[in-house]
Design an enzyme around this catalytic site. Sequence first.
Site, mmCIF file in Angstrom:
data_model
loop_
_atom_site.group_PDB
_atom_site.id
_atom_site.type_symbol
_atom_site.label_atom_id
_atom_site.label_comp_id
_atom_site.label_asym_id
_atom_site.label_seq_id
_atom_site.Cartn_x
_atom_site.Cartn_y
_atom_site.Cartn_z
ATOM 1 N N PHE A 141 40.934 7.496 -13.806
ATOM 2 C CA PHE A 141 40.140 7.098 -12.638
ATOM 3 C C PHE A 141 40.529 7.984 -11.466
ATOM 4 C CE2 PHE A 141 38.970 4.696 -8.868
ATOM 5 C CZ PHE A 141 37.670 4.325 -9.180
ATOM 6 N N ASP A 226 46.969 13.442 -9.957
ATOM 7 C CA ASP A 226 46.367 12.429 -9.097
ATOM 8 C C ASP A 226 47.415 11.337 -8.894
ATOM 9 O OD1 ASP A 226 45.120 10.237 -8.007
ATOM 10 O OD2 ASP A 226 43.288 10.450 -9.195
ATOM 11 N N LYS A 255 45.987 5.669 -0.748
ATOM 12 C CA LYS A 255 46.524 4.312 -0.907
ATOM 13 C C LYS A 255 47.817 4.099 -0.110
ATOM 14 C CE LYS A 255 44.309 3.086 -5.314
ATOM 15 N NZ LYS A 255 43.598 1.854 -5.076
HETATM 16 N N1 PLP Z 1 42.681 8.085 -7.987
HETATM 17 C C1 PLP Z 1 43.344 7.041 -8.478
HETATM 18 C C2 PLP Z 1 44.423 7.273 -9.477
HETATM 19 C C3 PLP Z 1 43.019 5.745 -8.067
HETATM 20 O O1 PLP Z 1 43.677 4.691 -8.587
HETATM 21 C C4 PLP Z 1 41.992 5.567 -7.119
HETATM 22 C C5 PLP Z 1 41.624 4.208 -6.671
HETATM 23 O O2 PLP Z 1 41.849 3.222 -7.308
HETATM 24 C C6 PLP Z 1 41.338 6.690 -6.623
HETATM 25 C C7 PLP Z 1 41.711 7.934 -7.061
HETATM 26 C C8 PLP Z 1 40.251 6.547 -5.599
HETATM 27 O O3 PLP Z 1 40.788 6.246 -4.375
HETATM 28 P P1 PLP Z 1 39.842 5.657 -3.218
HETATM 29 O O4 PLP Z 1 39.348 4.336 -3.702
HETATM 30 O O5 PLP Z 1 40.727 5.594 -2.021
HETATM 31 O O6 PLP Z 1 38.724 6.640 -3.051
#
Ligand code: PLP
Length: 406
Positions: A141, A226, A255
Amino acid sequence: MSVEQAPVHRADFDQVMVPNYAPAAFIPVRGEGSRVWDQAGRERVDFSGGIAVNVLGHCHPALVNALTEQGNKLWHVSNVFTNEPALQLAKKLVDATFAERVFFCNSGAEANEAAFKLARRVAFDRYGEEKYEIVAALNSFHGRTLFTVSVGGQPKYSDGFGPKITGIRHVPFNDLEALKAIVSDKTCAVVLEPVQGEGGVLPADLAYLQGARELCNQHNALLIFDEVQCGMGRSGHLFAYMHYGVIPDIVSSAKSLGGGFPIGAMLTTEALAKHFPVGTHGTTYGGNPLACAVAGAVFDVLTTPGVLEGVQAKHQKFKARLEGIGQHYGIFSQVRGLGLLIGCVLSEAWKGKARAVFDAAEQENLMILQAGPDVIRFAPSLVVEDADIDEGLDRFERAVAKLTQG
Ligand code: PLP
């Protein structure tokens, strides 16, 4: 002078909001540490942390102080100007990591968008237009923009929005042979979550990340981690790559970076950053003084001696109790994760029933998370008090007992 607002209720959500979320039945109105109160004054223990965001709990005094101080000084100037909190935060991040350059934005998706665009631009500049493939893991994700859902490898998030971004290839996570078979000289980047968060709180194997690093080196591809969910202290290290000792070329963060104030960042080296010269990429709010002041305070608290060191002990406390609950009630087959990002895998008999566990916890005044239908996720504050851990897990055990005993 504040203007009195009309009362609102959960039912209003369905009347005025786009129905892409299904929020809980109660509306939180106040938080302090690891406790949250709703409109009716009912108190809850929060182990969800706003989906791994409230890394220092609710209304941490250092964050409130940074926010109010900056709020009285300067809120926004755009990137036509730079600002002190942004430069201060960037320096902290550069000093603490492999990175030499920082790009600020507002969310995890934007941090990844920047990372993916940079990887493609670097490959284009250095090797020409044939080197554009991004290799990502299935069930990962990376956010909800069209590029990031396309990289995410979960059709439920990317289907039905017209043509997807092409040039993305997916392989099973933690499968080095599959990665070897797909990475080629056309690959511009391999993108991995060191701990797959939404995909079920699944930590990468060390050999997998080491192998990915070697493959990227062999094929002149960039390794992107990520760390939107697993970074900024959650693993017990400032970034999860530090836990593994595998150095990426780009890290995306969000986050916990802002502890509840929206901010994202892409961290990279000077040599790569050069490929984003003036005008190639940007966002109005990126590096906003309010966001950076709060994130700077988050950074300062997280790097205070003892804070990250305390994460491991809290992990053990959660894990031991959750394993006990899992065994006693036959509800979990495994408790996994790093630091304070913990996933409890539902046993065969409870597979697919994460929502029922979530609802049962809510009944016991406990806020938890799911990570898909088969995993219960805990992402509490990194400074959660031991007494709150005990109280929250007592509530969790009561919820599981009621659920499993009918
Ligand atoms: N990358 C990871 C690993 C995530 O867990 C998330 C959100 O849950 C995102 C990217 C996306 O972040 P945002 O919701 O702040 O766009």
